[in-house]
Scaffold this motif. Structure first.
Motif, mmCIF file in Angstrom:
data_model
loop_
_atom_site.group_PDB
_atom_site.id
_atom_site.type_symbol
_atom_site.label_atom_id
_atom_site.label_comp_id
_atom_site.label_asym_id
_atom_site.label_seq_id
_atom_site.Cartn_x
_atom_site.Cartn_y
_atom_site.Cartn_z
ATOM 1 N N UNK A 252 30.404 44.835 42.658
ATOM 2 C CA UNK A 252 30.820 45.284 41.332
ATOM 3 C C UNK A 252 32.336 45.386 41.263
ATOM 4 N N UNK A 253 32.942 45.912 42.333
ATOM 5 C CA UNK A 253 34.406 46.034 42.363
ATOM 6 C C UNK A 253 35.063 44.663 42.342
ATOM 7 N N UNK A 254 34.547 43.728 43.139
ATOM 8 C CA UNK A 254 35.117 42.376 43.169
ATOM 9 C C UNK A 254 35.060 41.725 41.784
ATOM 10 N N UNK A 255 33.935 41.856 41.135
ATOM 11 C CA UNK A 255 33.790 41.261 39.804
ATOM 12 C C UNK A 255 34.763 41.889 38.812
ATOM 13 N N UNK A 256 34.930 43.201 38.927
ATOM 14 C CA UNK A 256 35.828 43.921 38.028
ATOM 15 C C UNK A 256 37.271 43.445 38.208
ATOM 16 N N UNK A 257 37.700 43.316 39.462
ATOM 17 C CA UNK A 257 39.071 42.882 39.738
ATOM 18 C C UNK A 257 39.264 41.420 39.357
ATOM 19 N N UNK A 258 38.277 40.574 39.628
ATOM 20 C CA UNK A 258 38.395 39.146 39.292
ATOM 21 C C UNK A 258 38.506 38.914 37.793
ATOM 22 N N UNK A 259 37.884 39.775 36.996
ATOM 23 C CA UNK A 259 38.020 39.660 35.538
ATOM 24 C C UNK A 259 39.450 39.922 35.098
ATOM 25 N N UNK A 260 40.121 40.812 35.814
ATOM 26 C CA UNK A 260 41.503 41.160 35.473
ATOM 27 C C UNK A 260 42.477 40.141 36.041
ATOM 28 N N UNK A 261 42.292 39.789 37.312
ATOM 29 C CA UNK A 261 43.203 38.869 37.993
ATOM 30 C C UNK A 261 42.423 38.011 38.985
ATOM 31 N N UNK A 262 42.060 36.798 38.581
ATOM 32 C CA UNK A 262 41.295 35.910 39.478
ATOM 33 C C UNK A 262 42.036 35.563 40.766
ATOM 34 N N UNK A 263 43.371 35.706 40.772
ATOM 35 C CA UNK A 263 44.169 35.373 41.946
ATOM 36 C C UNK A 263 44.411 36.580 42.860
ATOM 37 N N UNK A 264 43.833 37.714 42.531
ATOM 38 C CA UNK A 264 44.054 38.928 43.327
ATOM 39 C C UNK A 264 43.557 38.732 44.758
ATOM 40 N N UNK A 265 44.300 39.282 45.704
ATOM 41 C CA UNK A 265 43.917 39.226 47.118
ATOM 42 C C UNK A 265 43.167 40.518 47.453
ATOM 43 N N UNK A 266 41.907 40.368 47.889
ATOM 44 C CA UNK A 266 41.052 41.525 48.172
ATOM 45 C C UNK A 266 40.517 41.395 49.592
ATOM 46 N N UNK A 267 40.620 42.451 50.374
ATOM 47 C CA UNK A 267 39.952 42.438 51.677
ATOM 48 C C UNK A 267 39.343 43.811 51.948
ATOM 49 N N UNK A 268 38.280 43.803 52.728
ATOM 50 C CA UNK A 268 37.505 45.019 52.960
ATOM 51 C C UNK A 268 37.468 45.359 54.447
ATOM 52 N N UNK A 269 37.170 46.614 54.731
ATOM 53 C CA UNK A 269 36.990 47.079 56.110
ATOM 54 C C UNK A 269 35.925 48.169 56.104
#
Length: 289
Positions: A256-273
């Motif tokens: 859900x978080x990934x989809x939310x961020x991708x709607x705002x900025x498809x080029x955003x860099x996201x990584x998880x731990x």
């Protein structure tokens, strides 16, 4: 003040008691009748039972005692006392509770014996004690050599399964490895549950919109690190200030978080731990507590 801790104390007793019953069921209903093993101290106890025909109820208590003593120094005396009480209760459970022999199918024994053992050990850990002292040994050893605790536990279990292969045959050892794998995965699930927390770091040119969406739409607290973006191969000297957004969500909310961020900025860099333990801050209360 003591009354404030009473609900937690009762919860610990309940977790541990149910865990003991599950461990007893796994041992007497699956593993012992079929000459199967597990890892750790339980595996050593089962091996001694099979090779020398010692009563498993006594063996599992006696083998754990050195590790419980070690735990008094490596963890604390309260942990050691609770673990001693739990292990003795497990021995009594194995001796007096008439568990039925469930099946002789090797695959079912290896999988479900491990699952029920994992549930029992996991619940005991949530109750603040241990039904298997192998991690105490690993903690003790890890302070004296350069190996990690996981590597030490793996090494000890390899020795156990090699002895099992020599003494009782390779098929039994291989099925027992499957039992151990099922148990270890179940322990992780019982302790962490479906709501195991995940740390998410987001670097985006639209950080203001990302921050607002995480707080207002996802209902999560955020932490902002000040950094710089840019430093590309063709324009290494070009950079600009950037807000690096960090938040903590359950693994069920990562998509859900990934989809939310991708709607705002498809080029955003996201990584998880993966985060093994999280408390305080703006976190939703975990339902199983």
């Amino acid at each position: 003040m003591k009354n404030l801790h009473l609900p937690q104390w009762l919860a610990d007793i309940l977790y541990t008691s149910i865990g003991i019953l599950f461990c007893g069921f796994a041992l007497k209903g699956f593993l012992v009748p079929n000459q199967f093993f597990d890892g750790g101290v339980t595996g050593i106890s089962l091996m001694l039972h099979e090779l020398y025909e010692f009563d498993i109820a006594y063996v599992i208590v006696l083998v754990n005692i050195p590790f419980i003593i070690m735990g008094a120094f490596q963890v604390d005396k309260s942990f050691a006392f609770k673990t001693l009480a739990a292990v003795i209760a497990l021995g009594l459970c194995l001796h007096f509770v008439p568990y039925p022999h469930i099946t002789s199918d090797k695959l079912l024994v290896s999988i479900f014996g491990g699952v029920f053992m994992g549930i029992g050990v996991g619940l005991a850990i949530r109750g603040g004690c241990a039904l298997d002292g192998i991690e105490v040994l690993a903690l003790y050893t890890g302070k004296r050599i350069s190996f990690t605790i996981s590597e030490i536990i793996l090494g000890i279990n390899i020795v156990i399964f090699l002895i099992a292969a020599v003494k009782l045959g390779l098929p039994t050892a291989l099925y027992s490895i499957l039992t151990y794998y099922a148990a270890s995965k179940t322990i992780s699930f019982v302790i962490e549950g479906l709501e195991e927390y995940t740390g998410v770091t987001i670097i985006s040119g639209e950080s203001e919109l990302v921050k607002k969406a995480l707080v207002m739409e996802l209902g999560r607290g955020i932490t902002i690190y000040k950094g710089e973006r840019g430093f590309l191969k063709n324009s290494f000297d070009v950079s600009q200030p950037a807000d690096i957004v960090f938040t903590v969500v359950t693994r069920l909310e990562v998509r859900k978080l990934r989809n939310l961020v991708n709607e705002i900025d498809p080029k955003a860099f996201i990584f998880t731990s993966t985060i093994k333990e999280a408390a305080g801050g703006v976190l939703k209360k975990r339902a199983r507590h």
